[in-house]
Motif scaffolding. Sequence first.
Motif, short mmCIF file in Angstrom:
data_model
loop_
_atom_site.label_atom_id
_atom_site.label_comp_id
_atom_site.label_asym_id
_atom_site.label_seq_id
_atom_site.Cartn_x
_atom_site.Cartn_y
_atom_site.Cartn_z
N LYS A 154 -23.60 20.82 -14.15
CA LYS A 154 -23.54 19.48 -14.73
C LYS A 154 -22.46 19.39 -15.79
CE LYS A 154 -28.22 17.85 -13.88
NZ LYS A 154 -29.56 17.67 -14.39
N LYS A 155 -22.40 20.41 -16.66
CA LYS A 155 -21.44 20.38 -17.76
C LYS A 155 -20.01 20.59 -17.25
CE LYS A 155 -24.49 19.27 -20.74
NZ LYS A 155 -24.96 19.92 -21.93
N ARG A 156 -19.87 21.42 -16.21
CA ARG A 156 -18.54 21.57 -15.61
C ARG A 156 -18.10 20.25 -14.98
NH1 ARG A 156 -18.05 26.39 -11.63
NH2 ARG A 156 -20.31 26.49 -11.75
N HIS A 157 -19.09 19.56 -14.40
CA HIS A 157 -18.80 18.27 -13.78
C HIS A 157 -18.36 17.25 -14.84
CE1 HIS A 157 -20.12 14.57 -11.38
NE2 HIS A 157 -19.09 15.06 -10.76
N GLU A 158 -19.02 17.27 -15.99
CA GLU A 158 -18.60 16.41 -17.10
C GLU A 158 -17.16 16.72 -17.50
OE1 GLU A 158 -21.37 14.19 -16.92
OE2 GLU A 158 -20.74 13.87 -18.99
N THR A 159 -16.89 18.02 -17.57
CA THR A 159 -15.55 18.45 -18.01
C THR A 159 -14.50 18.05 -16.97
OG1 THR A 159 -16.71 20.32 -18.98
CG2 THR A 159 -14.31 20.40 -19.01
N LEU A 160 -14.87 18.16 -15.70
CA LEU A 160 -13.96 17.74 -14.63
C LEU A 160 -13.64 16.25 -14.77
CD1 LEU A 160 -12.58 18.38 -11.84
CD2 LEU A 160 -14.66 17.48 -10.80
N GLN A 161 -14.67 15.46 -15.04
CA GLN A 161 -14.45 14.02 -15.20
C GLN A 161 -13.52 13.76 -16.37
OE1 GLN A 161 -18.17 11.69 -15.17
NE2 GLN A 161 -19.12 13.48 -14.27
N MET A 162 -13.73 14.51 -17.45
CA MET A 162 -12.87 14.33 -18.62
C MET A 162 -11.42 14.67 -18.26
SD MET A 162 -13.05 16.22 -22.31
CE MET A 162 -12.57 17.78 -21.59
N CYS A 163 -11.22 15.80 -17.59
CA CYS A 163 -9.86 16.20 -17.23
C CYS A 163 -9.21 15.17 -16.31
CB CYS A 163 -9.86 17.57 -16.56
SG CYS A 163 -10.35 18.89 -17.68
N ALA A 164 -10.01 14.59 -15.41
CA ALA A 164 -9.45 13.61 -14.47
C ALA A 164 -9.12 12.30 -15.16
CB ALA A 164 -10.44 13.37 -13.33
N LEU A 165 -9.98 11.88 -16.06
CA LEU A 165 -9.79 10.57 -16.70
C LEU A 165 -8.81 10.66 -17.87
CD1 LEU A 165 -13.50 9.36 -16.52
CD2 LEU A 165 -11.60 8.67 -15.05
N ASN A 166 -8.58 11.87 -18.36
CA ASN A 166 -7.56 12.13 -19.37
C ASN A 166 -7.61 11.16 -20.56
OD1 ASN A 166 -5.36 13.41 -20.47
ND2 ASN A 166 -3.87 12.18 -19.36
N PRO A 167 -8.74 11.18 -21.29
CA PRO A 167 -8.93 10.20 -22.36
C PRO A 167 -8.08 10.48 -23.60
CG PRO A 167 -10.71 11.79 -22.38
CD PRO A 167 -9.86 12.12 -21.18
N THR A 168 -7.92 9.47 -24.43
CA THR A 168 -7.25 9.64 -25.72
C THR A 168 -8.21 10.28 -26.71
OG1 THR A 168 -6.08 7.60 -25.22
CG2 THR A 168 -5.93 8.39 -27.47
N LEU A 169 -9.46 9.85 -26.63
CA LEU A 169 -10.48 10.42 -27.52
C LEU A 169 -11.67 10.88 -26.69
CD1 LEU A 169 -11.70 10.88 -30.40
CD2 LEU A 169 -12.63 8.57 -30.21
N ALA A 170 -11.94 12.18 -26.73
CA ALA A 170 -13.09 12.71 -26.00
C ALA A 170 -14.21 13.02 -26.99
CB ALA A 170 -12.70 13.97 -25.24
N LEU A 171 -15.40 12.44 -26.73
CA LEU A 171 -16.58 12.74 -27.54
C LEU A 171 -17.47 13.61 -26.68
CD1 LEU A 171 -17.36 9.00 -28.31
CD2 LEU A 171 -16.33 10.58 -29.94
N LEU A 172 -17.69 14.82 -27.07
CA LEU A 172 -18.49 15.72 -26.24
C LEU A 172 -19.81 16.00 -26.93
CD1 LEU A 172 -15.60 18.10 -25.15
CD2 LEU A 172 -16.51 16.08 -23.99
N ASP A 173 -20.86 15.42 -26.36
CA ASP A 173 -22.18 15.48 -26.98
C ASP A 173 -22.92 16.72 -26.48
OD1 ASP A 173 -24.48 14.94 -28.31
OD2 ASP A 173 -25.04 13.18 -27.12
N GLU A 174 -22.99 17.72 -27.32
CA GLU A 174 -23.70 18.97 -26.99
C GLU A 174 -23.35 19.50 -25.60
OE1 GLU A 174 -27.41 19.78 -28.47
OE2 GLU A 174 -27.30 18.35 -30.12
N THR A 175 -22.06 19.48 -25.34
CA THR A 175 -21.59 19.98 -24.05
C THR A 175 -21.94 21.45 -23.88
OG1 THR A 175 -19.85 18.35 -23.98
CG2 THR A 175 -19.44 20.34 -22.73
N ASP A 176 -22.14 22.15 -24.98
CA ASP A 176 -22.39 23.58 -24.92
C ASP A 176 -23.87 23.96 -24.76
OD1 ASP A 176 -22.64 22.37 -27.43
OD2 ASP A 176 -22.57 24.29 -28.46
N SER A 177 -24.79 22.99 -25.01
CA SER A 177 -26.19 23.42 -25.01
C SER A 177 -26.61 23.90 -23.63
CB SER A 177 -27.15 22.30 -25.41
OG SER A 177 -26.51 21.37 -26.16
#
Lengths: 254, 444
Positions: A154-177
């Motif tokens: 799930k978290k890798r999938h979130e990260t994939l989405q982030m890399c694809a969408l290439n945002p200016t500001l990424a807010l990562l909510d407990e991505t590590d938990s």
Amino acid sequence: MTELLNIENLHARVEEKEILKGLSLKVNAGEVHAIMGPNGSGKSTLASVLAGKPGYEITEGSVNFQGEDLLEFEAEERAQKGIFLGFQYPVEIPGVNSMYFLRTALNAQRKARGEEELDGFDFMDFIQDKLELLDMNTEFLKRPVNVGFSGGEKKRHETLQMCALNPTLALLDETDSGLDIDALQIVSRGVNAMRGEGKAIVLITHYQRLLDYIEPDFVHVLKDGQIIKSGDKTLATELEKEGYSGLTNETTAA
Amino acid sequence: MAVLPKHKAQLNAARKMATSHAEALASYEAPRGLQSLLPTADARAAFEKAGFPTPVNEAWTFTNLAPLAKTNFTLPHKGQVNGAVIGEAKLVRDAVTLVFINGQLSYDLSEMTSMPTGVTIAPLSQAASMLTDAQEAELKKSATKESLTAVNTAFLTDGYVLRVAEGQNITTPVELVFLSTGDQQAVNLKTFISLGKGSTLELSEVFHSTSDEAYWHNSVTHIDLAENAQLHFTRKQDEGTAAFHTAEVHTTLQRDASFYGFLANLGGKIARTLFDSTSKGANTSVNLAGFNLTGNGQHHNTSTNTLHTVAHTNANQTFRNVVAAGGHSVFMGKYHVLAEAQQTDAAMLNQNLLLAPSAKADSKPELEIYADDVKCSHGASTGKLDETALFYMRARGIDTPTAMAMLTEGFIDDLLNALPNKQARERLHDAIHRWLSKSMNVKG
């Protein structure tokens, strides 16, 4: 230094409960900020409010993103303007496969920016190196979004989405938990690939461990709806040793 | 049951409307080849006596046919349609195709050259000699059945007879396209399908229109599956916006036979599809899936009644309905298990998704079980779209109407996996997509 995000004296409530009680934070382009704090301090609320989740009432304060009043915009408009929220609990969407989901999201953003939309073939070319970076393959994209995914997937999938969408500001909510070291390393690789001029990352986390992999420029302590202490990365180590309980409202300067 | 005065008044009104319906069609003549077989006069009398179905009848509790009963219908006439309409309507491009316009077979628009060996198909009006004794008996007693069956016989337009010979595994799909050109026509179709021992077939029926005027398609279908026969039967109801559609599909299965039915309802103003089956031998299975996509001003009713008469039979059904603002969807399902039918394994699931506060769904799953060693279950749920999933998608930049459409598509799309034919899956997927884009106002 270009200012991306400026939160001033933000007060937010859910139903009758006030959760953010005058939070202020400035994030400039190129910076990585970590926001740490105990459970219930308002970390996830901050992420939700910035991303435009319905159900929160802003009673005071302002949020400015790249010169615009962020709170004026709908969630999808904020995403189109370059804000990405990595969810603490990524949502399962049965019947919608990841490729369709991600391509629709990417094209919605491209369209909003006046760029050409990608067809299926172009998208596969586009996504290939991002998949590789995160040790994923195209089989992954055929699965329904987050359905039956392990915590790490799930978290890798979130990260994939982030890399694809290439945002200016990424807010990562407990991505590590809940991540094991391997998954944490992979996710961190994705986040570090995002670092760059003109962009910023805000990591919301409970644990100092993530910061071994993604080195922040600033660390803030959020407690009871306010940022009570800010410092550099050594603050995180300090917190790990001392805990949050000893901290009181010493400074609010970021 | 005591007849309440209110009910009596309703019944009288329903009878009166039946009589005026029959009078308006008084110049009707049965197709020449069927005149000696069809009990038209008895059927008309039975229809007028029973009247149009009213909500007093339990099967019609949720479905009010008054708008249908009040419409002035005409007898069907020969219609002209453009061949392109057929392409739009069809589910299976490569199928052997029979096209009926206003209930009459159009040889010009049909494509029957690649008819596979082992399949015989002909319009009912020319196929009286093909009917089995049982089918002929069925035709003769049709005057004694429910009122819509009676009116179907009394004013029968045509239909078709399809037979698959014993042991034939037919790999070319067969499709029937029923088109209406509107004009208030009442089209009554009757169909007899029989699959011989050990044979298999993929069959689809599509109901479509070139008109937004009122008309009525009333169809009665009888399916007989001999021992170990297997039928995939897909039905797409995509009638015009002012159309009435009523259909009954009666299926009988002998031992080891399997029926796979898919019922898709998208069009029409009022549409009701009744599927019923009787499992007469062991190891039969009746598998049903389908959806109603019901928009503003539409009413869709899918009813099933599965009768288990012997031990060791199976049934499974999943219906997912999506209702937009101002729509009304109904599911009524029943498993009827006789005392002899031990070891029946039957599951029923109905899930409804309401897209707006003014959307309405009724669900009535029912088990009537007299055997004591069976595994039967039913479940029904009605809900809205998941708010957290909507926000998740919006947080990725997808606007609300598109996100709603995608989630809804996800809700029904995996049902399509029940279809054996890839082209049919794709066509239905596209139809769902179009319906959603329209109902959600998705920007292109």
